[in-house]
Write an enzyme that holds these catalytic residues in place. Structure first.
Site, PDB file in Angstrom:
ATOM      1  N   TYR A 135       0.722  -1.095  -0.131  1.00 30.22           N
ATOM      2  CA  TYR A 135       0.068   0.007   0.157  1.00 30.22           C
ATOM      3  C   TYR A 135       0.797   1.016  -0.051  1.00 30.22           C
ATOM      4  CZ  TYR A 135      -4.849  -1.621   0.757  1.00 30.22           C
ATOM      5  OH  TYR A 135      -6.058  -2.130   0.856  1.00 30.22           O
ATOM      6  N   LYS A 190       2.659 -15.320   3.004  1.00 25.58           N
ATOM      7  CA  LYS A 190       2.751 -16.034   1.559  1.00 25.58           C
ATOM      8  C   LYS A 190       4.374 -15.917   1.536  1.00 25.58           C
ATOM      9  CE  LYS A 190       1.382 -17.766  -2.197  1.00 25.58           C
ATOM     10  NZ  LYS A 190       0.423 -18.729  -2.137  1.00 25.58           N
ATOM     11  N   ASP A 222      -3.386 -18.081   1.024  1.00 25.41           N
ATOM     12  CA  ASP A 222      -4.366 -18.798   0.213  1.00 25.41           C
ATOM     13  C   ASP A 222      -5.429 -19.713   1.029  1.00 25.41           C
ATOM     14  OD1 ASP A 222      -2.137 -20.071   0.231  1.00 25.41           O
ATOM     15  OD2 ASP A 222      -2.127 -20.796  -1.914  1.00 25.41           O
ATOM     16  N   ASP A 246      -6.563  -6.392   4.306  1.00 26.51           N
ATOM     17  CA  ASP A 246      -7.760  -5.999   3.406  1.00 26.51           C
ATOM     18  C   ASP A 246      -8.484  -6.914   3.089  1.00 26.51           C
ATOM     19  OD1 ASP A 246      -9.104  -3.701   2.200  1.00 26.51           O
ATOM     20  OD2 ASP A 246      -8.270  -4.433   0.247  1.00 26.51           O
ATOM     21  N   ASP A 250     -12.544  -8.523   4.932  1.00 28.80           N
ATOM     22  CA  ASP A 250     -13.704  -8.369   4.126  1.00 28.80           C
ATOM     23  C   ASP A 250     -14.464  -9.673   4.060  1.00 28.80           C
ATOM     24  OD1 ASP A 250     -13.892  -5.773   3.519  1.00 28.80           O
ATOM     25  OD2 ASP A 250     -14.209  -6.178   1.207  1.00 28.80           O
TER      26      ASP A 250
END
Ligand code: IPM
Ligand code: MG
Length: 356
Positions: A135, A190, A222, A246, A250
């Protein structure tokens, strides 16, 4: 206790008005000052985060934030888009620790797309690092590639980046939060592909040694996305970077079936904080008086708890919200047959009544 009130765009103004009503109904004295932010600020002043708004936020003990964004700004240059306001506030105020609880309210079990038994009693806490990662990595933008197979072609890039102190401080936040819950932290990375996240994993493990009473496990992002829908109650505290946080927050929010119910807190090192609902500005329903104000009202409760140190008042608001749910009041997003459909302002007024 000084609160900067930044309603923003879309449903932001409607839901923040209800949270302000609830705060005013407490017998505490706040100094509340409102300012424009996001698209509304761009329209009035040509910038999504005007100097005056930023200064107000910096001087306040806490910021109560609605939401920003609308499709009509999608063609603006990136620095002028509404989203830059929230990113700018996070960066300027150093709000590196983002708490996003995903709680399933007993009365709303049926609202989830998952089977009730998978989510009944769900209570997980996603802790998202908020001021680093891809970001905020430099450089970014468009250019013409000068090397490799596609030299001469146009390309765009963003840089994923974390420093040790950035990872250490968010790891401490996660382990300390876990101590107040069930002593478990899942760090999501990751590391199998990205250097940045191998580093993340190593640093979180290092810090974990200072918390022998907290169990730490690591999960690839994942797999975490999959486990969240397979068996969400296996998680307790989840700590991860800005981008993965992020996305996973959600996903976790929607598991509860009611993103309109979920608050969030973004804190800096001195517990100054920004409090906002987990959902966005929902321009499609803006101005209709049907948005759910409970996530914002619950964000105000988090504000009382974390930044203003008014635990009793925070609990009063949370209890009042539970009471209106028990009374069967529902905005459209959480409505089900047999309950009573109410609008934004009615819901706010019901919470105020329930406080008493
Ligand atoms: C969020 C939002 C923001 C983010 C946007 C509006 C910049 O999606 O708070 O999760 O990506 O952080
Ligand atoms: Mg998001």
């Amino acid at each position: 206790m000084k609160i900067a009130v930044l309603p923003g765009d879309g449903i932001g103004t409607e839901i923040v008005a209800q949270a302000v009503k609830v705060l005013e109904a407490l017998d505490l004295s706040f100094e509340m000052e409102t300012a424009l932010v996001g698209g509304a600020a761009y329209d009035a002043h040509g910038h999504p985060l005007p100097e005056a708004t930023l200064r107000l936020a910096q001087q306040a003990d806490a910021v109560l934030f609605g939401a920003v964004g609308d499709w009509k700004y999608d063609t603006l240059d990136r620095p002028l888009r509404p989203e830059q306001a929230i990113l700018g506030l996070r960066k300027h105020l150093g709000l590196f620790a983002n708490f996003r609880p995903a709680i399933c309210y007993e009365q709303l079990v049926g609202a989830s797309s998952l089977k009730p038994e998978l989510i009944a009693g769900l209570d997980i806490l996603i802790i998202r690092e908020l001021t680093g990662d891809i970001y905020f990595g430099q450089p970014r933008g468009r250019r013409v590639a000068t090397d490799g197979l596609f030299a001469g072609a146009e390309e765009a890039f963003d840089t994923m980046r974390y420093t040790r102190p950035e990872i250490e401080r968010i790891a401490h936040v996660a382990f300390q939060a876990a101590r107040k819950r069930s002593q478990r932290v899942t760090s999501v990375d990751k590391a199998n592909v990205l250097e940045t996240f191998q580093f993340w994993k190593d640093v979180v493990s290092d810090i974990g040694k200072q918390y022998p009473d907290v169990a730490l496990d690591h999960m690839y992002v994942d797999n975490a996305a999959m486990q969240l829908v397979r068996e969400p109650k296996k998680f307790d505290v989840v700590v991860t970077g800005n981008m993965f946080g992020d996305i996973l927050s959600d996903e976790a929010a929607m598991l509860t079936g009611s993103i309109g119910m979920l608050p969030s807190a973004s804190l800096n090192a001195t517990n100054q904080g920004l409090y906002e609902p987990s959902h966005g500005s929902a321009p499609d329903i803006a101005g209709k008086g049907i948005a759910n104000p409970l996530a914002t009202i619950l964000s105000a409760a988090m504000m009382l708890r974390y930044s203003l140190k008014q635990e009793a008042a925070a609990q009063r608001i949370e209890a009042a919200v539970k009471r209106v749910l028990v009374q069967g009041l529902r905005t459209s997003d959480i409505f089900s047959p047999g309950t009573t459909r109410v609008g934004t302002a009615e819901m706010g007024a019901a919470v105020v009544r329930a406080l008493a």
